[in-house]
Motif scaffolding. Sequence first.
Motif, PDB file in Angstrom:
ATOM      1  N   ARG A   3       0.800  -1.201  -0.087  1.00 26.57           N
ATOM      2  CA  ARG A   3      -0.081   0.076   0.061  1.00 26.57           C
ATOM      3  C   ARG A   3       0.873   1.152   0.068  1.00 26.57           C
ATOM      4  N   PRO A   4       0.646   2.079  -0.631  1.00 25.70           N
ATOM      5  CA  PRO A   4       1.171   3.506  -0.703  1.00 25.70           C
ATOM      6  C   PRO A   4       1.362   3.976   0.738  1.00 25.70           C
ATOM      7  N   ALA A   5       2.304   4.733   1.155  1.00 26.30           N
ATOM      8  CA  ALA A   5       2.496   5.421   2.531  1.00 26.30           C
ATOM      9  C   ALA A   5       1.351   6.535   2.695  1.00 26.30           C
ATOM     10  N   ASN A   6       0.954   7.063   1.860  1.00 27.38           N
ATOM     11  CA  ASN A   6      -0.102   8.295   1.933  1.00 27.38           C
ATOM     12  C   ASN A   6      -0.963   8.028   0.896  1.00 27.38           C
ATOM     13  N   SER A   7      -2.055   7.532   1.013  1.00 27.81           N
ATOM     14  CA  SER A   7      -3.111   7.339  -0.027  1.00 27.81           C
ATOM     15  C   SER A   7      -3.614   8.517  -0.671  1.00 27.81           C
ATOM     16  N   GLU A   8      -3.729   9.396   0.110  1.00 28.49           N
ATOM     17  CA  GLU A   8      -4.319  10.782  -0.374  1.00 28.49           C
ATOM     18  C   GLU A   8      -3.435  12.044   0.355  1.00 28.49           C
TER      19      GLU A   8
END
Length: 77
Positions: A3-8
Amino acid sequence: SRRPANSEVTLVFTDLVGFSEWSLHSGDEATLLLLRQVARAVEPLLLDAGGHIVKRMGDGIMAVFRDPLVAVRAVLA
């Protein structure tokens, strides 16, 4: 994890309108003085609001915020 570290995030960009043309006529010393003054005025507001300055690009700044409402408040300040 994958998963991306910061999704938004919310990105904020600053720009001085007419800066390139102005700086060509004003010279290096005046240009650097103005850029330093702008940085002193703008950067603390972005940082104090919890933003992170990602990069400086000539007369512009790119900052990232986790919360869009916080970003808008910082810009308005």
